[in-house]
Design a protein around this motif. Sequence first.
Motif, PDB file in Angstrom:
ATOM      1  N   THR A 149      34.856  42.730  -2.488  1.00 35.68           N
ATOM      2  CA  THR A 149      34.683  44.160  -2.753  1.00 35.68           C
ATOM      3  C   THR A 149      34.407  44.389  -4.235  1.00 35.68           C
ATOM      4  N   GLN A 153      34.626  49.690   2.854  1.00 34.63           N
ATOM      5  CA  GLN A 153      35.645  49.044   3.682  1.00 34.63           C
ATOM      6  C   GLN A 153      36.464  50.122   4.392  1.00 34.63           C
ATOM      7  N   ASP A 165      30.670  46.889   3.377  1.00 28.50           N
ATOM      8  CA  ASP A 165      31.925  46.173   3.198  1.00 28.50           C
ATOM      9  C   ASP A 165      32.673  46.120   4.525  1.00 28.50           C
ATOM     10  N   GLU A 166      32.648  44.996   5.173  1.00 29.38           N
ATOM     11  CA  GLU A 166      33.319  44.781   6.455  1.00 29.38           C
ATOM     12  C   GLU A 166      32.938  45.834   7.502  1.00 29.38           C
TER      13      GLU A 166
HETATM   14 MG   LIG Z   1      37.495  43.871   0.299  1.00 32.86          MG
END
Ligand SMILES: [Mg+2]
Lengths: 248, 318
Positions: free
Chosen positions: A44, A86, A170-171
């Motif tokens: 991140t 995220q 992010d994810e």
């Molecule tokens: Mg992360």
Amino acid sequence: MTHLLETKGLEIRFGGVVAADNITLQIDAGKNLAIIGPNGAGKTTFLNICTGWLKPASGKVYFEGRDVTPLSPRAITRLGVARAFQIPQLFTEHTALENLLIATAARDRLRNPIRALKDTRQRAEMMHLLDMINCTDAAHQQVDELSEGQRKLIDIAVALALRPKLLLMDEPTSGVASSEKFDVMEILVKALAEAEVTAVFVEHDMGIVERYADEVAVWNMGKIELRGTPQEVLEHPDVIRDVIGEVA
Amino acid sequence: MFIRITIPTLLLMVLALVPFVAPGMQVLLTLALAKGIAVMGITVLLRSGQVSFGHALYFAIAAYGGAFTLMLMPGADLIVVFVFGIIAAVLSGIIVGLFVARYRFIFFAMLNLAFSMIFWSILEKFYHYTGGADGMRLPRPTVMWIELERGAYELVMFYLALALALGLGWFSMRWLDSPTGQLFRTIKTNETRLQYLGMSPQRVMLTGYVLSALLCGVGGIIMGLVQGVVTPEYAFWVRSGEMVFIAVLGGAGSVPGALVGAAIYEIVRTYASAFAGDIWQLVLGTFLLIIILFAPGGIAGIYSGVMDRIAGKKEEGE
Ligand SMILES: [Mg+2]
Ligand SMILES: Nc1ncnc2c1ncn2[C@@H]1O[C@H](COP(=O)(O)OP(=O)(O)O)[C@@H](O)[C@H]1O
């Protein structure tokens, strides 16, 4: 040839933690890159540096050959780098459709002070985008009433609505039930291809990485440990030990 | 739908007839409309989740702007006075806004308060120019270059205030739904995403801030012209607090609520103080307490709740 995104020797530390240690990486248009690595590896942080949210202690970020290191997230976004988070970053008092329309208002610099946002001509475009990600049902629901998985999709759609050249995710499949992960990725990759967007995504699911990434970079303790095609990387003994072992 | 607009329409018709059926209330309601327009400025700001305890600043700047216009250009027309007063409010809104737009919550509220207090003390100290605590007079301007008697002038001001309240109320509601207004409202929920849309939260904040200064300015200039005098009290923090009070009373964030809240506030204040000394504070304080505890949506919230129930009953009956 200039790369779409290139970083050179990024360094950043938080107290004693080295979150970026000589991060040098090139991303080319059309090649989707997966970033994998254990929690706290600095994935991140890397996205934060690339988008100008964090400033590296040293090193540079180039977008389309231009040094963007000193620029703000706002300026970098304007150049064509969009981001999904995220934890989804949405306007919680607005509906899913309104979130997307607000993105188009920013993108197209809409200024008409008395025309309702919901009546702009961008509406059809955004309904189409919602349709592409199978979220038509959610259009008129306030986003804080949606499921975590749907919110992640809307967050990505908001980024896509900006028509970026590069999309950092992010994810994207965290918070999505594992039975649906492939469906979600399938939808996303199709939407990305249609929009001709290059994607960088942080991912924990190796099945997803194998199937949807053109290239993989492995993060560990602030460093890029390995870089290559999914086959090369996922079969590497260090990766099996450090990443796959830990996550699975 | 039909039932929802019946009551506001009736109210408006009654209001428009006030000069003929209840002339005693005409000036009171003009002042209430002026205040209501200013409160709309607070209402707009509230939609970004911010509250200002200093917006009387723009109320006062516009009124003093009008007073200076009439002093420097004796016999200036109403339109000229209006334009200069509002330009003064908007310009100062831009200047102060550039500074305060990066702050939020208590810092934002208090910085606005600080600016208004500075302006208040300037008005008090520079009495050579501002008349100090006695303030400045706003002699009656011509209306479309016609000199009017007091009665006719007050009638014009009443309808002007009513027209501006409706026009600006309509505009504010439209603006809040427009692309710029919607972007402004995102300040309340997610500035991170706003930046990642390529927008500057400060600049987005500034647009709404300037609109709020404009609305407060329009309220201030009407008030000054109707009262014929403007004093530093226009900029005093009590007045800023009063605007926030009315905004919450009417329904935080509701534009029509601002106007209704202002009317109720002025009426209670006037008639209750005629009844007994300090009773209006008691009445309004209790009222506010009840609103905050039981109806946080304010008068506007209560109204739409009742309408929902009526509409629901009707649907059941059909
Ligand atoms: Mg992360
Ligand atoms: N803003 C910050 N302040 C202090 N420490 C941070 C900050 N951002 C990240 N870190 C630390 O840097 C390391 C890398 O974090 P992060 O990039 O979020 O990892 P990942 O996304 O790979 O899980 C972690 O140890 C984290 O605690």
